[in-house]
Design a protein around this motif. Structure first.
Motif, PDB file in Angstrom:
ATOM      1  N   GLY A  44      30.668  42.709  35.414  1.00 26.20           N
ATOM      2  CA  GLY A  44      30.545  44.135  35.194  1.00 26.20           C
ATOM      3  C   GLY A  44      31.252  44.949  36.264  1.00 26.20           C
ATOM      4  O   GLY A  44      31.911  45.949  35.960  1.00 26.20           O
ATOM      5  N   ARG A  45      31.127  44.514  37.515  1.00 30.01           N
ATOM      6  CA  ARG A  45      31.805  45.210  38.611  1.00 30.01           C
ATOM      7  C   ARG A  45      33.310  45.094  38.470  1.00 30.01           C
ATOM      8  O   ARG A  45      34.051  46.052  38.716  1.00 30.01           O
ATOM      9  CB  ARG A  45      31.324  44.653  39.957  1.00 30.01           C
ATOM     10  CG  ARG A  45      29.827  44.790  40.171  1.00 30.01           C
ATOM     11  CD  ARG A  45      29.431  44.624  41.614  1.00 30.01           C
ATOM     12  NE  ARG A  45      29.649  43.312  42.164  1.00 30.01           N
ATOM     13  CZ  ARG A  45      28.782  42.298  42.085  1.00 30.01           C
ATOM     14  NH1 ARG A  45      27.650  42.454  41.401  1.00 30.01           N
ATOM     15  NH2 ARG A  45      29.038  41.146  42.654  1.00 30.01           N
ATOM     16  N   ARG A  46      33.765  43.908  38.062  1.00 32.67           N
ATOM     17  CA  ARG A  46      35.195  43.705  37.865  1.00 32.67           C
ATOM     18  C   ARG A  46      35.721  44.599  36.753  1.00 32.67           C
ATOM     19  O   ARG A  46      36.764  45.259  36.908  1.00 32.67           O
ATOM     20  CB  ARG A  46      35.468  42.245  37.512  1.00 32.67           C
ATOM     21  CG  ARG A  46      36.951  41.927  37.279  1.00 32.67           C
ATOM     22  CD  ARG A  46      37.103  40.736  36.367  1.00 32.67           C
ATOM     23  NE  ARG A  46      36.555  40.996  35.041  1.00 32.67           N
ATOM     24  CZ  ARG A  46      36.436  40.074  34.100  1.00 32.67           C
ATOM     25  NH1 ARG A  46      36.776  38.826  34.347  1.00 32.67           N
ATOM     26  NH2 ARG A  46      35.932  40.383  32.912  1.00 32.67           N
ATOM     27  N   ASP A  47      35.004  44.644  35.637  1.00 31.29           N
ATOM     28  CA  ASP A  47      35.450  45.455  34.504  1.00 31.29           C
ATOM     29  C   ASP A  47      35.478  46.938  34.876  1.00 31.29           C
ATOM     30  O   ASP A  47      36.383  47.672  34.454  1.00 31.29           O
ATOM     31  CB  ASP A  47      34.534  45.232  33.303  1.00 31.29           C
ATOM     32  CG  ASP A  47      34.684  43.840  32.708  1.00 31.29           C
ATOM     33  OD1 ASP A  47      35.662  43.138  33.063  1.00 31.29           O
ATOM     34  OD2 ASP A  47      33.810  43.439  31.913  1.00 31.29           O
ATOM     35  N   PHE A  48      34.485  47.376  35.648  1.00 28.01           N
ATOM     36  CA  PHE A  48      34.456  48.774  36.068  1.00 28.01           C
ATOM     37  C   PHE A  48      35.677  49.085  36.931  1.00 28.01           C
ATOM     38  O   PHE A  48      36.324  50.131  36.756  1.00 28.01           O
ATOM     39  CB  PHE A  48      33.180  49.059  36.856  1.00 28.01           C
ATOM     40  CG  PHE A  48      32.991  50.511  37.186  1.00 28.01           C
ATOM     41  CD1 PHE A  48      32.368  51.364  36.283  1.00 28.01           C
ATOM     42  CD2 PHE A  48      33.423  51.028  38.397  1.00 28.01           C
ATOM     43  CE1 PHE A  48      32.191  52.712  36.578  1.00 28.01           C
ATOM     44  CE2 PHE A  48      33.250  52.367  38.708  1.00 28.01           C
ATOM     45  CZ  PHE A  48      32.635  53.209  37.797  1.00 28.01           C
ATOM     46  N   ALA A  49      36.014  48.183  37.864  1.00 29.47           N
ATOM     47  CA  ALA A  49      37.185  48.391  38.722  1.00 29.47           C
ATOM     48  C   ALA A  49      38.476  48.357  37.914  1.00 29.47           C
ATOM     49  O   ALA A  49      39.427  49.090  38.216  1.00 29.47           O
ATOM     50  CB  ALA A  49      37.213  47.339  39.831  1.00 29.47           C
ATOM     51  N   LEU A  50      38.539  47.518  36.889  1.00 24.70           N
ATOM     52  CA  LEU A  50      39.717  47.493  36.021  1.00 24.70           C
ATOM     53  C   LEU A  50      39.895  48.839  35.320  1.00 24.70           C
ATOM     54  O   LEU A  50      41.011  49.371  35.241  1.00 24.70           O
ATOM     55  CB  LEU A  50      39.585  46.377  34.984  1.00 24.70           C
ATOM     56  CG  LEU A  50      39.818  44.950  35.473  1.00 24.70           C
ATOM     57  CD1 LEU A  50      39.485  43.953  34.370  1.00 24.70           C
ATOM     58  CD2 LEU A  50      41.261  44.757  35.934  1.00 24.70           C
ATOM     59  N   VAL A  51      38.792  49.388  34.836  1.00 25.01           N
ATOM     60  CA  VAL A  51      38.860  50.676  34.142  1.00 25.01           C
ATOM     61  C   VAL A  51      39.299  51.782  35.097  1.00 25.01           C
ATOM     62  O   VAL A  51      40.161  52.609  34.755  1.00 25.01           O
ATOM     63  CB  VAL A  51      37.497  51.024  33.505  1.00 25.01           C
ATOM     64  CG1 VAL A  51      37.490  52.457  32.984  1.00 25.01           C
ATOM     65  CG2 VAL A  51      37.188  50.062  32.366  1.00 25.01           C
ATOM     66  N   THR A  52      38.733  51.815  36.294  1.00 22.52           N
ATOM     67  CA  THR A  52      39.113  52.872  37.243  1.00 22.52           C
ATOM     68  C   THR A  52      40.574  52.739  37.668  1.00 22.52           C
ATOM     69  O   THR A  52      41.260  53.747  37.854  1.00 22.52           O
ATOM     70  CB  THR A  52      38.213  52.857  38.486  1.00 22.52           C
ATOM     71  OG1 THR A  52      38.284  51.571  39.124  1.00 22.52           O
ATOM     72  CG2 THR A  52      36.777  53.169  38.126  1.00 22.52           C
ATOM     73  N   GLY A  53      41.056  51.506  37.787  1.00 17.03           N
ATOM     74  CA  GLY A  53      42.460  51.315  38.136  1.00 17.03           C
ATOM     75  C   GLY A  53      43.386  51.832  37.048  1.00 17.03           C
ATOM     76  O   GLY A  53      44.386  52.518  37.331  1.00 17.03           O
ATOM     77  N   ILE A  54      43.060  51.521  35.800  1.00 16.15           N
ATOM     78  CA  ILE A  54      43.876  51.988  34.675  1.00 16.15           C
ATOM     79  C   ILE A  54      43.822  53.508  34.556  1.00 16.15           C
ATOM     80  O   ILE A  54      44.852  54.168  34.344  1.00 16.15           O
ATOM     81  CB  ILE A  54      43.400  51.321  33.374  1.00 16.15           C
ATOM     82  CG1 ILE A  54      43.680  49.809  33.429  1.00 16.15           C
ATOM     83  CG2 ILE A  54      44.085  51.948  32.163  1.00 16.15           C
ATOM     84  CD1 ILE A  54      43.044  49.032  32.293  1.00 16.15           C
ATOM     85  N   LEU A  55      42.629  54.072  34.705  1.00 17.73           N
ATOM     86  CA  LEU A  55      42.498  55.529  34.652  1.00 17.73           C
ATOM     87  C   LEU A  55      43.294  56.206  35.768  1.00 17.73           C
ATOM     88  O   LEU A  55      43.918  57.249  35.558  1.00 17.73           O
ATOM     89  CB  LEU A  55      41.024  55.922  34.760  1.00 17.73           C
ATOM     90  CG  LEU A  55      40.163  55.720  33.515  1.00 17.73           C
ATOM     91  CD1 LEU A  55      38.704  56.045  33.829  1.00 17.73           C
ATOM     92  CD2 LEU A  55      40.671  56.578  32.367  1.00 17.73           C
ATOM     93  N   THR A  56      43.275  55.606  36.943  1.00 19.35           N
ATOM     94  CA  THR A  56      44.023  56.170  38.065  1.00 19.35           C
ATOM     95  C   THR A  56      45.507  56.192  37.766  1.00 19.35           C
ATOM     96  O   THR A  56      46.187  57.207  37.975  1.00 19.35           O
ATOM     97  CB  THR A  56      43.770  55.351  39.344  1.00 19.35           C
ATOM     98  OG1 THR A  56      42.375  55.327  39.632  1.00 19.35           O
ATOM     99  CG2 THR A  56      44.510  55.962  40.525  1.00 19.35           C
ATOM    100  N   GLY A  57      46.032  55.070  37.274  1.00 17.26           N
ATOM    101  CA  GLY A  57      47.454  55.013  36.949  1.00 17.26           C
ATOM    102  C   GLY A  57      47.847  56.010  35.880  1.00 17.26           C
ATOM    103  O   GLY A  57      48.887  56.691  35.991  1.00 17.26           O
ATOM    104  N   ALA A  58      47.023  56.119  34.831  1.00 17.16           N
ATOM    105  CA  ALA A  58      47.319  57.068  33.760  1.00 17.16           C
ATOM    106  C   ALA A  58      47.284  58.504  34.282  1.00 17.16           C
ATOM    107  O   ALA A  58      48.145  59.331  33.927  1.00 17.16           O
ATOM    108  CB  ALA A  58      46.313  56.894  32.623  1.00 17.16           C
ATOM    109  N   PHE A  65      42.036  50.159  41.760  1.00 21.05           N
ATOM    110  CA  PHE A  65      41.465  48.860  41.417  1.00 21.05           C
ATOM    111  C   PHE A  65      40.595  48.312  42.555  1.00 21.05           C
ATOM    112  O   PHE A  65      39.433  47.946  42.351  1.00 21.05           O
ATOM    113  CB  PHE A  65      42.581  47.836  41.150  1.00 21.05           C
ATOM    114  CG  PHE A  65      43.277  48.001  39.844  1.00 21.05           C
ATOM    115  CD1 PHE A  65      42.677  47.607  38.659  1.00 21.05           C
ATOM    116  CD2 PHE A  65      44.546  48.548  39.786  1.00 21.05           C
ATOM    117  CE1 PHE A  65      43.323  47.743  37.442  1.00 21.05           C
ATOM    118  CE2 PHE A  65      45.208  48.688  38.574  1.00 21.05           C
ATOM    119  CZ  PHE A  65      44.601  48.288  37.405  1.00 21.05           C
ATOM    120  N   LEU A  66      41.159  48.248  43.757  1.00 19.05           N
ATOM    121  CA  LEU A  66      40.554  47.465  44.830  1.00 19.05           C
ATOM    122  C   LEU A  66      39.512  48.216  45.639  1.00 19.05           C
ATOM    123  O   LEU A  66      38.462  47.668  45.980  1.00 19.05           O
ATOM    124  CB  LEU A  66      41.653  46.944  45.762  1.00 19.05           C
ATOM    125  CG  LEU A  66      42.738  46.103  45.067  1.00 19.05           C
ATOM    126  CD1 LEU A  66      43.771  45.623  46.075  1.00 19.05           C
ATOM    127  CD2 LEU A  66      42.134  44.924  44.336  1.00 19.05           C
TER     128      LEU A  66
END
Length: 224
Positions: free
Chosen positions: A160-174, A135-136
């Motif tokens: 847009g930057r926030r949403d992109f970071a949210l997606v990468t954080g979720i993908l990382t966890g999965a 995320f961060l």
């Protein structure tokens, strides 16, 4: 809008507290951990593991720092003629590392790779620090990219930057769960905490913006 934001924060705290309580009392989520571990260990192999491993790298601090943050910070410092693009990421990484170490020290837990879920002895699996990185650190990397290429700010809005970071954080966890590098509950805790911490960085964006100087774009970037 503020009430809705506070509702999300309360929900995040409730999820973190609920997951932690479940882990401590060996509840249904912790039992699900073993089921997910067994499934992923048996089925996520070969080509699937190679694909999943790519996404786990989004949370690897050494990879993100070495291949993204450090190069962009150096280029940003040269472009801005300032050390601020170097110093700010260092502060963020240090604070994030301290937070992760503090959280992990509360409930020592072994990793699923060992095949046993043991608390209070050895290990620092809980919660997943790599998920928080997804995320961060990605957010910080995007901010540095805009320092290097300020024209990108015309298309990469704060949202847009926030949403992109949210997606990468979720993908990382999965990916970490599928790769059997973390228990599901390790990741669930961080999936609740990550967006809260990210929201803090986003909220601070107007104040940290002078720390990311570059060429003026829409009058937002003062030259220093």
């Amino acid at each position: 809008m503020r009430r809705r934001s506070w509702a999300w924060y309360v929900l995040a705290v409730a999820v973190m507290a609920g997951v932690t309580a479940d882990v401590l009392v060996d509840g249904p989520l912790r039992r699900l951990d073993m089921t997910v571990h067994t499934f992923c260990d048996a089925h996520v192999q070969g080509g699937w593991m190679s694909v999943v491993h790519v996404f786990t790298q989004l949370g690897q601090r050494g990879v993100i720092a070495g291949f993204v943050l450090v190069p962009l910070a150096i280029l940003g410092a040269i472009r801005a003629r300032s050390l601020r693009p170097v110093l700010v990421p260092i502060v963020v990484v240090l604070l994030l590392s301290l937070l992760q170490e503090g959280l992990k020290s509360v409930i020592p837990r072994t990793y699923p790779a060992g095949g046993a879920d043991v608390l209070w002895k050895h290990g620092d699996a809980y919660p997943s620090g790599h998920t928080l990185n997804g995320f961060l650190l990605i957010w910080v990397g995007i901010e540095l990219l805009i320092v290097v290429l300020p024209v990108l700010d015309r298309w990469l809005t704060v949202r847009g930057r926030r949403d992109f970071a949210l997606v990468t954080g979720i993908l990382t966890g999965a990916a970490l769960t599928a790769a059997d590098e973390h228990w599901l509950t390790d990741v669930l805790f961080s999936l609740a905490l990550g967006p809260v911490l990210l929201a803090g960085l986003v909220a601070a964006e107007p104040f940290t913006r002078p720390l990311w100087p570059g060429e003026p774009v829409r009058g937002r970037y003062p030259r220093i």
